[in-house]
Design an enzyme around this catalytic site. Structure first.
Site, PDB file in Angstrom:
ATOM      1  N   ILE A  71     -59.830  27.345 -23.343  1.00  0.00           N
ATOM      2  CA  ILE A  71     -61.130  26.963 -23.901  1.00  0.00           C
ATOM      3  C   ILE A  71     -62.027  28.170 -23.700  1.00  0.00           C
ATOM      4  O   ILE A  71     -62.095  28.725 -22.597  1.00  0.00           O
ATOM      5  CB  ILE A  71     -61.704  25.668 -23.266  1.00  0.00           C
ATOM      6  CG1 ILE A  71     -63.082  25.327 -23.859  1.00  0.00           C
ATOM      7  CG2 ILE A  71     -61.779  25.732 -21.762  1.00  0.00           C
ATOM      8  CD1 ILE A  71     -63.521  23.879 -23.607  1.00  0.00           C
ATOM      9  N   ALA A  72     -62.634  28.632 -24.765  1.00  0.00           N
ATOM     10  CA  ALA A  72     -63.486  29.818 -24.655  1.00  0.00           C
ATOM     11  C   ALA A  72     -64.556  29.784 -25.737  1.00  0.00           C
ATOM     12  O   ALA A  72     -64.330  29.293 -26.846  1.00  0.00           O
ATOM     13  CB  ALA A  72     -62.654  31.090 -24.789  1.00  0.00           C
ATOM     14  N   GLU A 105     -55.492  24.393 -15.509  1.00  0.00           N
ATOM     15  CA  GLU A 105     -55.618  25.290 -14.362  1.00  0.00           C
ATOM     16  C   GLU A 105     -56.810  26.196 -14.593  1.00  0.00           C
ATOM     17  O   GLU A 105     -57.048  26.633 -15.715  1.00  0.00           O
ATOM     18  CB  GLU A 105     -54.382  26.181 -14.219  1.00  0.00           C
ATOM     19  CG  GLU A 105     -53.201  25.512 -13.573  1.00  0.00           C
ATOM     20  CD  GLU A 105     -52.032  25.425 -14.525  1.00  0.00           C
ATOM     21  OE1 GLU A 105     -52.079  26.083 -15.576  1.00  0.00           O
ATOM     22  OE2 GLU A 105     -51.097  24.671 -14.236  1.00  0.00           O
ATOM     23  N   ASN A 110     -63.825  30.871 -11.049  1.00  0.00           N
ATOM     24  CA  ASN A 110     -64.469  30.613 -12.344  1.00  0.00           C
ATOM     25  C   ASN A 110     -65.349  29.365 -12.253  1.00  0.00           C
ATOM     26  O   ASN A 110     -64.998  28.271 -12.695  1.00  0.00           O
ATOM     27  CB  ASN A 110     -63.416  30.468 -13.442  1.00  0.00           C
ATOM     28  CG  ASN A 110     -64.022  30.468 -14.832  1.00  0.00           C
ATOM     29  OD1 ASN A 110     -65.235  30.377 -14.989  1.00  0.00           O
ATOM     30  ND2 ASN A 110     -63.179  30.588 -15.844  1.00  0.00           N
ATOM     31  N   TYR A 117     -65.813  21.390 -16.322  1.00  0.00           N
ATOM     32  CA  TYR A 117     -64.768  20.381 -16.127  1.00  0.00           C
ATOM     33  C   TYR A 117     -65.273  19.227 -15.250  1.00  0.00           C
ATOM     34  O   TYR A 117     -65.012  18.059 -15.544  1.00  0.00           O
ATOM     35  CB  TYR A 117     -63.508  21.015 -15.532  1.00  0.00           C
ATOM     36  CG  TYR A 117     -62.984  22.175 -16.350  1.00  0.00           C
ATOM     37  CD1 TYR A 117     -63.085  22.188 -17.743  1.00  0.00           C
ATOM     38  CD2 TYR A 117     -62.403  23.294 -15.748  1.00  0.00           C
ATOM     39  CE1 TYR A 117     -62.632  23.248 -18.498  1.00  0.00           C
ATOM     40  CE2 TYR A 117     -61.934  24.363 -16.486  1.00  0.00           C
ATOM     41  CZ  TYR A 117     -62.063  24.337 -17.865  1.00  0.00           C
ATOM     42  OH  TYR A 117     -61.618  25.396 -18.608  1.00  0.00           O
TER      43      TYR A 117
HETATM   44  C1  COA Z   1     -66.396  28.063 -19.631  1.00  0.00           C
HETATM   45  C2  COA Z   1     -67.043  28.203 -21.008  1.00  0.00           C
HETATM   46  C3  COA Z   1     -66.013  27.795 -22.066  1.00  0.00           C
HETATM   47  C4  COA Z   1     -68.255  27.251 -21.080  1.00  0.00           C
HETATM   48  O1  COA Z   1     -68.721  27.242 -22.412  1.00  0.00           O
HETATM   49  P1  COA Z   1     -70.277  27.055 -22.764  1.00  0.00           P
HETATM   50  O2  COA Z   1     -70.356  26.812 -24.217  1.00  0.00           O
HETATM   51  O3  COA Z   1     -71.057  28.173 -22.214  1.00  0.00           O
HETATM   52  O4  COA Z   1     -70.624  25.730 -21.945  1.00  0.00           O
HETATM   53  P2  COA Z   1     -71.773  24.678 -22.293  1.00  0.00           P
HETATM   54  O5  COA Z   1     -73.011  25.381 -22.730  1.00  0.00           O
HETATM   55  O6  COA Z   1     -71.224  23.638 -23.208  1.00  0.00           O
HETATM   56  O7  COA Z   1     -72.039  24.035 -20.864  1.00  0.00           O
HETATM   57  C5  COA Z   1     -71.494  22.771 -20.502  1.00  0.00           C
HETATM   58  C6  COA Z   1     -71.563  22.641 -18.988  1.00  0.00           C
HETATM   59  O8  COA Z   1     -70.724  23.612 -18.371  1.00  0.00           O
HETATM   60  C7  COA Z   1     -71.324  24.113 -17.185  1.00  0.00           C
HETATM   61  N1  COA Z   1     -71.564  25.542 -17.326  1.00  0.00           N
HETATM   62  C8  COA Z   1     -71.247  26.316 -18.399  1.00  0.00           C
HETATM   63  N2  COA Z   1     -71.543  27.603 -18.163  1.00  0.00           N
HETATM   64  C9  COA Z   1     -72.038  27.655 -16.915  1.00  0.00           C
HETATM   65  C10 COA Z   1     -72.516  28.730 -16.109  1.00  0.00           C
HETATM   66  N3  COA Z   1     -72.521  29.995 -16.540  1.00  0.00           N
HETATM   67  N4  COA Z   1     -72.935  28.450 -14.867  1.00  0.00           N
HETATM   68  C11 COA Z   1     -72.947  27.172 -14.408  1.00  0.00           C
HETATM   69  N5  COA Z   1     -72.516  26.109 -15.144  1.00  0.00           N
HETATM   70  C12 COA Z   1     -72.069  26.350 -16.385  1.00  0.00           C
HETATM   71  C13 COA Z   1     -72.605  23.313 -16.981  1.00  0.00           C
HETATM   72  O9  COA Z   1     -72.274  22.172 -16.228  1.00  0.00           O
HETATM   73  C14 COA Z   1     -72.940  22.916 -18.404  1.00  0.00           C
HETATM   74  O10 COA Z   1     -73.677  21.756 -18.462  1.00  0.00           O
HETATM   75  P3  COA Z   1     -75.295  21.852 -18.422  1.00  0.00           P
HETATM   76  O11 COA Z   1     -75.670  22.714 -19.581  1.00  0.00           O
HETATM   77  O12 COA Z   1     -75.701  20.428 -18.568  1.00  0.00           O
HETATM   78  O13 COA Z   1     -75.653  22.493 -17.116  1.00  0.00           O
HETATM   79  C15 COA Z   1     -67.549  29.650 -21.258  1.00  0.00           C
HETATM   80  O14 COA Z   1     -68.308  30.079 -20.143  1.00  0.00           O
HETATM   81  C16 COA Z   1     -66.438  30.669 -21.491  1.00  0.00           C
HETATM   82  O15 COA Z   1     -65.957  30.830 -22.609  1.00  0.00           O
HETATM   83  N6  COA Z   1     -66.013  31.379 -20.414  1.00  0.00           N
HETATM   84  C17 COA Z   1     -64.968  32.401 -20.543  1.00  0.00           C
HETATM   85  C18 COA Z   1     -63.624  31.784 -20.771  1.00  0.00           C
HETATM   86  C19 COA Z   1     -63.214  30.861 -19.649  1.00  0.00           C
HETATM   87  O16 COA Z   1     -63.409  31.143 -18.481  1.00  0.00           O
HETATM   88  N7  COA Z   1     -62.617  29.721 -20.025  1.00  0.00           N
HETATM   89  C20 COA Z   1     -62.130  28.735 -19.083  1.00  0.00           C
HETATM   90  C21 COA Z   1     -60.779  29.126 -18.631  1.00  0.00           C
HETATM   91  S1  COA Z   1     -60.063  27.927 -17.507  1.00  0.00           S
END
Ligand code: COA
Length: 146
Positions: A71-72, A105, A110, A117
């Site tokens: 998921i990214a 996982e 992270n 999650y």
């Molecule tokens: C993890 C990832 C997919 C989250 O996507 P995102 O679109 O930024 O997430 P959202 O805006 O939908 O946030 C949903 C929830 O996730 C959490 N969250 C997301 N980014 C966060 C951050 N930087 N710090 C803290 N909490 C975070 C929060 O709980 C958030 O809810 P809230 O907005 O009510 O606080 C993104 O950071 C990413 O692509 N990271 C790199 C790839 C990766 O690590 N993937 C997971 C591999 S296991």
């Protein structure tokens, strides 16, 4: 507005760009292509924002569980709720297919992903020691049962 739809080969180039930007050990483009063309267990979604691909997520439907593979969200589009929408689409599809739950996982370090999650009801169920080849970091195994 964010729109979630099934991933197709037309999405591959942009999905691969996001994959490369998001992970230190990215999947190759051919691995992602095979998921769409050859893996009958694979379910992949993309998030579109004004027709641009801004994120993706996928899982394998193995027996009665969903194993989330990736998921990214593109770097410029994070913290806008897109990861949440992708997760909701995987959960909806898993429930529709009557899976018992979802597992994944994630690197111990992270925290952003783990918070996402936790927000969707996943709980840490164990560790895979030194799971990630680049840094030797442990993986947290998480589950959300339905
Ligand atoms: C993890 C990832 C997919 C989250 O996507 P995102 O679109 O930024 O997430 P959202 O805006 O939908 O946030 C949903 C929830 O996730 C959490 N969250 C997301 N980014 C966060 C951050 N930087 N710090 C803290 N909490 C975070 C929060 O709980 C958030 O809810 P809230 O907005 O009510 O606080 C993104 O950071 C990413 O692509 N990271 C790199 C790839 C990766 O690590 N993937 C997971 C591999 S296991």
């Amino acid at each position: 507005m964010i729109h979630i739809t099934d991933m197709t080969l037309a999405h591959l180039d942009r999905v691969y760009d996001i994959e490369k930007d998001s992970f230190t050990i990215p999947w190759s483009k051919s691995m992602i292509r095979k998921e769409i063309t050859d893996n009958k267990h694979a379910i992949y979604k993309v998030a579109l924002y004004e027709n641009e691909i801004v994120g993706y997520a996928g899982m394998w439907h193995v027996v009665n569980e969903g194993q989330i593979t990736n998921i990214a969200v593109g770097e410029g589009f994070r913290r806008m709720g897109i990861g949440a929408r992708l997760m909701e689409s995987l959960i909806a599809e898993a429930q529709e297919k009557e899976m018992i739950g979802l597992t994944l996982e994630v690197r111990v370090g992270n925290i952003a992903a783990q918070k996402l999650y936790f927000k969707y009801g996943f709980k840490a169920e164990g560790l895979r020691k030194r799971y990630y080849a680049d840094t030797g970091e442990d993986a947290v195994i998480m589950w959300r049962y339905f």
